[in-house]
Design a protein around this motif. Sequence first.
Motif, PDB file in Angstrom:
ATOM      1  N   ALA A 179       5.033  81.969  53.824  1.00  0.00           N
ATOM      2  CA  ALA A 179       4.734  81.679  55.356  1.00  0.00           C
ATOM      3  C   ALA A 179       4.333  80.248  55.582  1.00  0.00           C
ATOM      4  O   ALA A 179       4.720  80.148  56.702  1.00  0.00           O
ATOM      5  CB  ALA A 179       3.722  82.980  55.475  1.00  0.00           C
ATOM      6  N   THR A 180       3.371  79.830  54.864  1.00  0.00           N
ATOM      7  CA  THR A 180       2.813  78.613  54.993  1.00  0.00           C
ATOM      8  C   THR A 180       2.419  77.794  54.005  1.00  0.00           C
ATOM      9  O   THR A 180       2.538  78.488  52.755  1.00  0.00           O
ATOM     10  CB  THR A 180       1.920  78.651  56.321  1.00  0.00           C
ATOM     11  N   GLN A 181       1.880  76.615  54.009  1.00  0.00           N
ATOM     12  CA  GLN A 181       1.470  75.768  52.824  1.00  0.00           C
ATOM     13  C   GLN A 181       2.485  75.589  51.929  1.00  0.00           C
ATOM     14  O   GLN A 181       2.114  75.978  50.670  1.00  0.00           O
ATOM     15  CB  GLN A 181      -0.022  76.627  52.489  1.00  0.00           C
ATOM     16  N   TYR A 182       3.575  75.106  52.123  1.00  0.00           N
ATOM     17  CA  TYR A 182       4.590  75.157  51.304  1.00  0.00           C
ATOM     18  C   TYR A 182       5.263  73.555  51.173  1.00  0.00           C
ATOM     19  O   TYR A 182       5.105  72.938  52.267  1.00  0.00           O
ATOM     20  CB  TYR A 182       5.686  76.027  51.418  1.00  0.00           C
ATOM     21  N   ILE A 183       5.811  73.164  50.226  1.00  0.00           N
ATOM     22  CA  ILE A 183       6.854  72.134  50.220  1.00  0.00           C
ATOM     23  C   ILE A 183       8.041  72.679  49.973  1.00  0.00           C
ATOM     24  O   ILE A 183       8.180  73.057  48.854  1.00  0.00           O
ATOM     25  CB  ILE A 183       6.433  71.144  48.911  1.00  0.00           C
ATOM     26  N   ALA A 184       9.168  72.681  50.573  1.00  0.00           N
ATOM     27  CA  ALA A 184      10.434  73.397  50.351  1.00  0.00           C
ATOM     28  C   ALA A 184      11.676  72.569  50.617  1.00  0.00           C
ATOM     29  O   ALA A 184      12.015  72.341  51.567  1.00  0.00           O
ATOM     30  CB  ALA A 184      10.218  74.404  51.371  1.00  0.00           C
ATOM     31  N   PRO A 185      12.196  72.074  49.317  1.00  0.00           N
ATOM     32  CA  PRO A 185      13.390  71.463  49.456  1.00  0.00           C
ATOM     33  C   PRO A 185      14.406  72.207  50.031  1.00  0.00           C
ATOM     34  O   PRO A 185      15.308  72.012  50.597  1.00  0.00           O
ATOM     35  CB  PRO A 185      13.580  71.029  47.917  1.00  0.00           C
ATOM     36  N   LEU A 186      14.396  73.771  49.431  1.00  0.00           N
ATOM     37  CA  LEU A 186      15.443  74.614  50.009  1.00  0.00           C
ATOM     38  C   LEU A 186      14.852  76.061  49.635  1.00  0.00           C
ATOM     39  O   LEU A 186      15.083  76.483  48.598  1.00  0.00           O
ATOM     40  CB  LEU A 186      16.865  74.475  49.424  1.00  0.00           C
ATOM     41  N   MET A 187      14.193  76.728  50.569  1.00  0.00           N
ATOM     42  CA  MET A 187      13.608  77.791  50.299  1.00  0.00           C
ATOM     43  C   MET A 187      14.642  78.976  50.658  1.00  0.00           C
ATOM     44  O   MET A 187      15.382  78.837  51.923  1.00  0.00           O
ATOM     45  CB  MET A 187      12.290  78.210  51.191  1.00  0.00           C
ATOM     46  N   ALA A 188      14.893  79.678  49.791  1.00  0.00           N
ATOM     47  CA  ALA A 188      15.910  80.775  50.129  1.00  0.00           C
ATOM     48  C   ALA A 188      15.844  81.977  48.993  1.00  0.00           C
ATOM     49  O   ALA A 188      15.210  81.630  47.786  1.00  0.00           O
ATOM     50  CB  ALA A 188      17.472  80.200  49.968  1.00  0.00           C
ATOM     51  N   ASN A 189      16.679  82.973  48.965  1.00  0.00           N
ATOM     52  CA  ASN A 189      16.566  84.124  48.084  1.00  0.00           C
ATOM     53  C   ASN A 189      17.409  83.659  46.658  1.00  0.00           C
ATOM     54  O   ASN A 189      18.233  84.446  46.176  1.00  0.00           O
ATOM     55  CB  ASN A 189      17.176  85.393  48.611  1.00  0.00           C
ATOM     56  N   PHE A 190      16.885  82.678  45.751  1.00  0.00           N
ATOM     57  CA  PHE A 190      17.282  82.226  44.594  1.00  0.00           C
ATOM     58  C   PHE A 190      16.862  83.310  43.442  1.00  0.00           C
ATOM     59  O   PHE A 190      15.718  83.571  43.586  1.00  0.00           O
ATOM     60  CB  PHE A 190      17.164  80.840  44.237  1.00  0.00           C
ATOM     61  N   ASP A 191      17.707  83.482  42.615  1.00  0.00           N
ATOM     62  CA  ASP A 191      17.358  84.336  41.371  1.00  0.00           C
ATOM     63  C   ASP A 191      17.795  83.707  40.175  1.00  0.00           C
ATOM     64  O   ASP A 191      18.872  83.732  39.825  1.00  0.00           O
ATOM     65  CB  ASP A 191      18.085  85.832  41.598  1.00  0.00           C
ATOM     66  N   PRO A 192      16.970  82.930  39.368  1.00  0.00           N
ATOM     67  CA  PRO A 192      17.417  82.570  38.022  1.00  0.00           C
ATOM     68  C   PRO A 192      17.850  83.390  37.136  1.00  0.00           C
ATOM     69  O   PRO A 192      18.391  83.029  36.245  1.00  0.00           O
ATOM     70  CB  PRO A 192      16.117  81.597  37.672  1.00  0.00           C
ATOM     71  N   SER A 193      17.480  84.654  37.252  1.00  0.00           N
ATOM     72  CA  SER A 193      17.542  85.761  36.199  1.00  0.00           C
ATOM     73  C   SER A 193      19.096  86.082  36.037  1.00  0.00           C
ATOM     74  O   SER A 193      19.549  86.547  35.398  1.00  0.00           O
ATOM     75  CB  SER A 193      16.815  86.787  36.383  1.00  0.00           C
ATOM     76  N   VAL A 194      19.930  85.715  37.009  1.00  0.00           N
ATOM     77  CA  VAL A 194      21.167  86.381  37.233  1.00  0.00           C
ATOM     78  C   VAL A 194      22.400  85.441  36.304  1.00  0.00           C
ATOM     79  O   VAL A 194      23.583  85.870  36.309  1.00  0.00           O
ATOM     80  CB  VAL A 194      21.946  86.399  38.812  1.00  0.00           C
ATOM     81  N   SER A 195      21.862  84.319  36.038  1.00  0.00           N
ATOM     82  CA  SER A 195      22.799  83.268  35.387  1.00  0.00           C
ATOM     83  C   SER A 195      22.026  82.480  34.149  1.00  0.00           C
ATOM     84  O   SER A 195      20.792  82.054  34.201  1.00  0.00           O
ATOM     85  CB  SER A 195      23.245  82.173  35.987  1.00  0.00           C
ATOM     86  N   ARG A 196      22.595  82.470  32.925  1.00  0.00           N
ATOM     87  CA  ARG A 196      21.941  81.884  31.884  1.00  0.00           C
ATOM     88  C   ARG A 196      21.776  80.317  32.095  1.00  0.00           C
ATOM     89  O   ARG A 196      20.912  79.842  31.461  1.00  0.00           O
ATOM     90  CB  ARG A 196      22.747  82.250  30.570  1.00  0.00           C
ATOM     91  N   ASN A 197      22.662  80.064  32.862  1.00  0.00           N
ATOM     92  CA  ASN A 197      22.583  78.513  33.009  1.00  0.00           C
ATOM     93  C   ASN A 197      21.546  77.998  34.198  1.00  0.00           C
ATOM     94  O   ASN A 197      21.265  76.970  34.355  1.00  0.00           O
ATOM     95  CB  ASN A 197      24.014  78.078  33.828  1.00  0.00           C
ATOM     96  N   SER A 220      19.026  84.752  55.855  1.00  0.00           N
ATOM     97  CA  SER A 220      17.444  84.990  55.783  1.00  0.00           C
ATOM     98  C   SER A 220      17.028  86.424  55.789  1.00  0.00           C
ATOM     99  O   SER A 220      15.978  86.647  56.008  1.00  0.00           O
ATOM    100  CB  SER A 220      16.887  84.067  56.898  1.00  0.00           C
ATOM    101  N   THR A 221      18.278  87.243  55.699  1.00  0.00           N
ATOM    102  CA  THR A 221      17.788  88.580  55.852  1.00  0.00           C
ATOM    103  C   THR A 221      16.792  89.291  54.778  1.00  0.00           C
ATOM    104  O   THR A 221      15.816  89.997  55.117  1.00  0.00           O
ATOM    105  CB  THR A 221      19.231  89.710  55.526  1.00  0.00           C
ATOM    106  N   ASN A 222      17.007  88.598  53.283  1.00  0.00           N
ATOM    107  CA  ASN A 222      16.037  89.288  52.340  1.00  0.00           C
ATOM    108  C   ASN A 222      14.967  88.236  51.978  1.00  0.00           C
ATOM    109  O   ASN A 222      14.201  88.527  51.139  1.00  0.00           O
ATOM    110  CB  ASN A 222      17.058  89.588  51.295  1.00  0.00           C
ATOM    111  N   HIS A 223      15.195  86.969  52.395  1.00  0.00           N
ATOM    112  CA  HIS A 223      14.116  86.137  52.144  1.00  0.00           C
ATOM    113  C   HIS A 223      14.080  84.793  53.281  1.00  0.00           C
ATOM    114  O   HIS A 223      15.343  84.472  53.716  1.00  0.00           O
ATOM    115  CB  HIS A 223      14.461  85.373  50.899  1.00  0.00           C
ATOM    116  N   PRO A 224      13.094  84.321  53.502  1.00  0.00           N
ATOM    117  CA  PRO A 224      13.218  83.261  54.525  1.00  0.00           C
ATOM    118  C   PRO A 224      14.057  82.145  53.969  1.00  0.00           C
ATOM    119  O   PRO A 224      13.713  81.680  52.747  1.00  0.00           O
ATOM    120  CB  PRO A 224      11.832  82.905  54.826  1.00  0.00           C
ATOM    121  N   GLU A 271       6.488  88.943  54.674  1.00  0.00           N
ATOM    122  CA  GLU A 271       7.869  88.186  54.603  1.00  0.00           C
ATOM    123  C   GLU A 271       8.392  87.870  53.201  1.00  0.00           C
ATOM    124  O   GLU A 271       9.708  87.447  53.309  1.00  0.00           O
ATOM    125  CB  GLU A 271       7.452  86.705  55.271  1.00  0.00           C
ATOM    126  N   ASP A 272       7.649  87.876  52.386  1.00  0.00           N
ATOM    127  CA  ASP A 272       8.294  87.721  50.966  1.00  0.00           C
ATOM    128  C   ASP A 272       7.273  88.502  50.076  1.00  0.00           C
ATOM    129  O   ASP A 272       6.253  88.819  50.325  1.00  0.00           O
ATOM    130  CB  ASP A 272       8.192  86.299  50.562  1.00  0.00           C
TER     131      ASP A 272
END
Length: 357
Positions: free
Chosen positions: A114-132, A190-194, A343-344
Amino acid sequence: MGQDSPEPRGFTDLLLDDGQDNTTQIEEDTDHNYYISRIYGPSDSASRNLWVNIDQMEKDKVKIHGILSNTHRQAARVNLSFDFPFYGHFLREITVATGGFIYTGEVVHRMLTATQYIAPLMANFDPSVSRNSTVRYFDNGTALVVQWDHVHLQDNYNLGSFTFQATLLMDGRIIFGYKEIPVLVTQISSTNHPVKVGLSDAFVVVHRIQQIPNVRRRTIYEYHRVELQMSKITNISAVEMTPLPTCLQFNGCGPCVSSQIGFNCSWCSKLQRCSSGFDRHRQDWVDSGCPEESKEKMCENTEPMESSSQTTTTIQATTTKFRVLTTTRRAATSQLPTSLPTEDDTKIALHLKDNGG
């Protein structure tokens, strides 16, 4: 909200009217009251110069965060080896989230996006879906680099992987670097994540609830936001944000009340602090009666000091609207869930000690 965001919640549509992507030119500096931002396109050498190649750094200083690299909607605290000035406040601890942003607040709640962030690219990223996919960070004593490596969107894996970073420098500069951006940022759902690119800060005010003993309501007021132009975020692009002076930097009454930095700075003798009244120390400022004292615009043994009309106009424009987030907690217990629509639901990764604490 700051004057950069005149319409609440109109995040993704702001500043996208031109439909052009002038990546061959350096954007003009944009003044956001607290920061000046400059965007560099793929043809600008600065885009490559500002990118920090973590692979070439000392191996023992580069850390892959095991939890963040293998989970979704998770966040973890990272300590800084230096004082990092953010909106004039010095931070020694940040919270890195899998969703492409850094949370800078001290109060942990269920709406970190919602606030107090530094966001180069805030989105619904999921590092667990790829080993890379990994979340790495590097601290050399004067800069902290956080890099989201080959991360995929949880709800649209086939769009490809994203690689980008945020660099926090001891002098307060913030650099966003983009190496791999496979799609237009404006097209990310942005449906599932700002989806946000920029900065935000807020102050927390605590109210006692008289009807319920031992319960306090905490309201988080966002007093400023920097929203960057999403259409400019492409492969091999960069954003450099340079901090502007704030009232907090003045250590004496005279320099404080006579300052001409675009804010209506006032001196509070009880706190021995210079402030516009809108920063993270807002609670102390009000509780100590500083708003009343600051009306005098006086220093001991000096004549009243008057600020310029331009300064007053600027601070009014900066603090006209606030986005408000309220949480409730019971004293000395864990935080109660809020009834607000979240919101998240990014969670904080708690690192328990071996002693069972």
